[in-house]
Design a protein around this motif. Structure first.
Motif, PDB file in Angstrom:
ATOM      1  N   ALA A 118       0.835  -1.207   0.000  1.00 55.56           N
ATOM      2  CA  ALA A 118       0.000   0.000   0.000  1.00 55.56           C
ATOM      3  C   ALA A 118       0.868   1.254   0.000  1.00 55.56           C
ATOM      4  O   ALA A 118       0.544   2.239  -0.673  1.00 55.56           O
ATOM      5  N   ALA A 119       1.966   1.220   0.728  1.00 55.35           N
ATOM      6  CA  ALA A 119       2.876   2.371   0.746  1.00 55.35           C
ATOM      7  C   ALA A 119       3.445   2.628  -0.643  1.00 55.35           C
ATOM      8  O   ALA A 119       3.531   3.780  -1.082  1.00 55.35           O
ATOM      9  N   TRP A 120       3.814   1.570  -1.355  1.00 58.97           N
ATOM     10  CA  TRP A 120       4.342   1.740  -2.704  1.00 58.97           C
ATOM     11  C   TRP A 120       3.321   2.374  -3.637  1.00 58.97           C
ATOM     12  O   TRP A 120       3.646   3.224  -4.461  1.00 58.97           O
ATOM     13  N   PHE A 121       2.064   1.982  -3.506  1.00 55.58           N
ATOM     14  CA  PHE A 121       1.025   2.445  -4.434  1.00 55.58           C
ATOM     15  C   PHE A 121       0.227   3.644  -3.923  1.00 55.58           C
ATOM     16  O   PHE A 121      -0.608   4.166  -4.656  1.00 55.58           O
ATOM     17  N   HIS A 122       0.455   4.105  -2.711  1.00 56.94           N
ATOM     18  CA  HIS A 122      -0.465   5.058  -2.082  1.00 56.94           C
ATOM     19  C   HIS A 122      -0.610   6.379  -2.829  1.00 56.94           C
ATOM     20  O   HIS A 122      -1.673   6.988  -2.798  1.00 56.94           O
ATOM     21  N   ASP A 123       0.418   6.858  -3.494  1.00 59.40           N
ATOM     22  CA  ASP A 123       0.323   8.145  -4.197  1.00 59.40           C
ATOM     23  C   ASP A 123       0.578   8.041  -5.693  1.00 59.40           C
ATOM     24  O   ASP A 123       0.561   9.058  -6.389  1.00 59.40           O
ATOM     25  N   ILE A 124       0.785   6.853  -6.195  1.00 62.51           N
ATOM     26  CA  ILE A 124       1.044   6.705  -7.629  1.00 62.51           C
ATOM     27  C   ILE A 124      -0.164   7.164  -8.457  1.00 62.51           C
ATOM     28  O   ILE A 124      -0.029   7.572  -9.606  1.00 62.51           O
ATOM     29  N   GLY A 125      -1.318   7.149  -7.832  1.00 58.27           N
ATOM     30  CA  GLY A 125      -2.531   7.600  -8.507  1.00 58.27           C
ATOM     31  C   GLY A 125      -2.490   9.062  -8.913  1.00 58.27           C
ATOM     32  O   GLY A 125      -3.246   9.486  -9.797  1.00 58.27           O
ATOM     33  N   TYR A 126      -1.626   9.863  -8.294  1.00 57.53           N
ATOM     34  CA  TYR A 126      -1.468  11.263  -8.710  1.00 57.53           C
ATOM     35  C   TYR A 126      -1.075  11.355 -10.181  1.00 57.53           C
ATOM     36  O   TYR A 126      -1.349  12.356 -10.835  1.00 57.53           O
ATOM     37  N   LEU A 127      -0.422  10.341 -10.693  1.00 55.17           N
ATOM     38  CA  LEU A 127      -0.010  10.339 -12.099  1.00 55.17           C
ATOM     39  C   LEU A 127      -1.174  10.026 -13.038  1.00 55.17           C
ATOM     40  O   LEU A 127      -1.038  10.165 -14.245  1.00 55.17           O
ATOM     41  N   ILE A 128      -2.301   9.614 -12.470  1.00 46.60           N
ATOM     42  CA  ILE A 128      -3.477   9.232 -13.249  1.00 46.60           C
ATOM     43  C   ILE A 128      -4.623  10.218 -13.028  1.00 46.60           C
ATOM     44  O   ILE A 128      -5.245  10.688 -13.974  1.00 46.60           O
ATOM     45  N   ASP A 129      -4.922  10.510 -11.759  1.00 46.89           N
ATOM     46  CA  ASP A 129      -6.077  11.336 -11.401  1.00 46.89           C
ATOM     47  C   ASP A 129      -5.769  12.067 -10.099  1.00 46.89           C
ATOM     48  O   ASP A 129      -5.911  11.504  -9.014  1.00 46.89           O
ATOM     49  N   LYS A 130      -5.342  13.313 -10.212  1.00 47.30           N
ATOM     50  CA  LYS A 130      -4.949  14.062  -9.010  1.00 47.30           C
ATOM     51  C   LYS A 130      -6.109  14.247  -8.032  1.00 47.30           C
ATOM     52  O   LYS A 130      -5.912  14.281  -6.833  1.00 47.30           O
ATOM     53  N   ALA A 131      -7.323  14.350  -8.537  1.00 48.07           N
ATOM     54  CA  ALA A 131      -8.485  14.591  -7.683  1.00 48.07           C
ATOM     55  C   ALA A 131      -8.863  13.368  -6.848  1.00 48.07           C
ATOM     56  O   ALA A 131      -9.352  13.507  -5.736  1.00 48.07           O
ATOM     57  N   ASP A 132      -8.647  12.188  -7.386  1.00 43.93           N
ATOM     58  CA  ASP A 132      -9.009  10.949  -6.672  1.00 43.93           C
ATOM     59  C   ASP A 132      -7.843   9.964  -6.764  1.00 43.93           C
ATOM     60  O   ASP A 132      -7.997   8.823  -7.180  1.00 43.93           O
ATOM     61  N   HIS A 133      -6.675  10.452  -6.354  1.00 45.37           N
ATOM     62  CA  HIS A 133      -5.459   9.657  -6.521  1.00 45.37           C
ATOM     63  C   HIS A 133      -5.469   8.362  -5.724  1.00 45.37           C
ATOM     64  O   HIS A 133      -4.879   7.372  -6.141  1.00 45.37           O
ATOM     65  N   GLU A 134      -6.155   8.347  -4.563  1.00 44.01           N
ATOM     66  CA  GLU A 134      -6.186   7.118  -3.772  1.00 44.01           C
ATOM     67  C   GLU A 134      -6.893   5.996  -4.538  1.00 44.01           C
ATOM     68  O   GLU A 134      -6.392   4.873  -4.600  1.00 44.01           O
ATOM     69  N   ALA A 135      -8.041   6.315  -5.117  1.00 45.52           N
ATOM     70  CA  ALA A 135      -8.787   5.306  -5.881  1.00 45.52           C
ATOM     71  C   ALA A 135      -7.996   4.860  -7.102  1.00 45.52           C
ATOM     72  O   ALA A 135      -7.942   3.662  -7.420  1.00 45.52           O
ATOM     73  N   ALA A 136      -7.350   5.811  -7.776  1.00 49.82           N
ATOM     74  CA  ALA A 136      -6.554   5.454  -8.956  1.00 49.82           C
ATOM     75  C   ALA A 136      -5.380   4.559  -8.559  1.00 49.82           C
ATOM     76  O   ALA A 136      -5.076   3.578  -9.243  1.00 49.82           O
ATOM     77  N   GLY A 137      -4.726   4.878  -7.451  1.00 53.31           N
ATOM     78  CA  GLY A 137      -3.622   4.053  -6.968  1.00 53.31           C
ATOM     79  C   GLY A 137      -4.084   2.669  -6.555  1.00 53.31           C
ATOM     80  O   GLY A 137      -3.415   1.664  -6.822  1.00 53.31           O
ATOM     81  N   ALA A 138      -5.248   2.611  -5.911  1.00 56.43           N
ATOM     82  CA  ALA A 138      -5.789   1.313  -5.491  1.00 56.43           C
ATOM     83  C   ALA A 138      -6.112   0.449  -6.708  1.00 56.43           C
ATOM     84  O   ALA A 138      -5.834  -0.755  -6.707  1.00 56.43           O
ATOM     85  N   GLU A 139      -6.688   1.047  -7.725  1.00 57.34           N
ATOM     86  CA  GLU A 139      -7.013   0.286  -8.939  1.00 57.34           C
ATOM     87  C   GLU A 139      -5.748  -0.189  -9.649  1.00 57.34           C
ATOM     88  O   GLU A 139      -5.681  -1.323 -10.133  1.00 57.34           O
ATOM     89  N   LEU A 140      -4.744   0.666  -9.712  1.00 59.19           N
ATOM     90  CA  LEU A 140      -3.474   0.275 -10.336  1.00 59.19           C
ATOM     91  C   LEU A 140      -2.827  -0.857  -9.548  1.00 59.19           C
ATOM     92  O   LEU A 140      -2.320  -1.824 -10.138  1.00 59.19           O
ATOM     93  N   ALA A 141      -2.858  -0.764  -8.229  1.00 59.88           N
ATOM     94  CA  ALA A 141      -2.315  -1.835  -7.384  1.00 59.88           C
ATOM     95  C   ALA A 141      -3.072  -3.130  -7.641  1.00 59.88           C
ATOM     96  O   ALA A 141      -2.459  -4.194  -7.810  1.00 59.88           O
ATOM     97  N   GLY A 142      -4.391  -3.052  -7.664  1.00 68.43           N
ATOM     98  CA  GLY A 142      -5.202  -4.245  -7.898  1.00 68.43           C
ATOM     99  C   GLY A 142      -4.888  -4.911  -9.222  1.00 68.43           C
ATOM    100  O   GLY A 142      -4.739  -6.137  -9.290  1.00 68.43           O
TER     101      GLY A 142
END
Length: 129
Positions: A61-85
């Motif tokens: 989770a730490a590795w993926f927690h903010d990677i979503g900023y590269l996809i969707d800055k407004a909902d980066h947590e959800a984007a990171g969770a989906e990328l992790a999944g």
């Protein structure tokens, strides 16, 4: 399950993703920030002597927690969770474990919504902001 090998795969994936999707507008939530969060998460997980599965969940989770900023800055947590999944599914990680990782990533949202005990570690504001 070889959690150490999975963590190595996760690390390589995330570092490569950051390198391939560089965003000069990200002044804080970048690869260096992520590495720092992973180091802090590892320190916390070791302090609390998490079992291998929970250690994997928290550090992944730490590795993926903010990677979503590269996809969707407004909902980066959800984007990171989906990328992790998606990545963990490619690694043939069990769906139940993927769900725990995603829950842990989503627990970093502000305001905090903490459904599980592992999520409490992931939502510590000192390390996951």
């Amino acid at each position: 399950m070889d959690y150490q090998q999975l963590l190595t795969d996760v690390k390589q994936y995330v570092l490569k993703y950051f390198e391939g999707h560089h965003d000069p507008d990200l002044l804080y939530h970048d690869m260096e920030h992520t590495k720092g969060v992973v180091a802090s998460a590892t320190q916390i997980a070791n302090h609390y002597q998490l079992n291998d599965e929970d250690f994997f969940v928290v550090v992944t989770a730490a590795w993926f927690h903010d990677i979503g900023y590269l996809i969707d800055k407004a909902d980066h947590e959800a984007a990171g969770a989906e990328l992790a999944g998606a990545h963990l599914k490619q690694l043939k990680v069990a769906e139940a474990l993927i769900a725990k990782v995603k829950e842990c990533i989503l627990a970093t949202r502000i305001p905090k919504n903490l459904p599980g005990s592992c999520s409490k570690l992931c939502a510590m504001p000192t390390f996951f902001t």
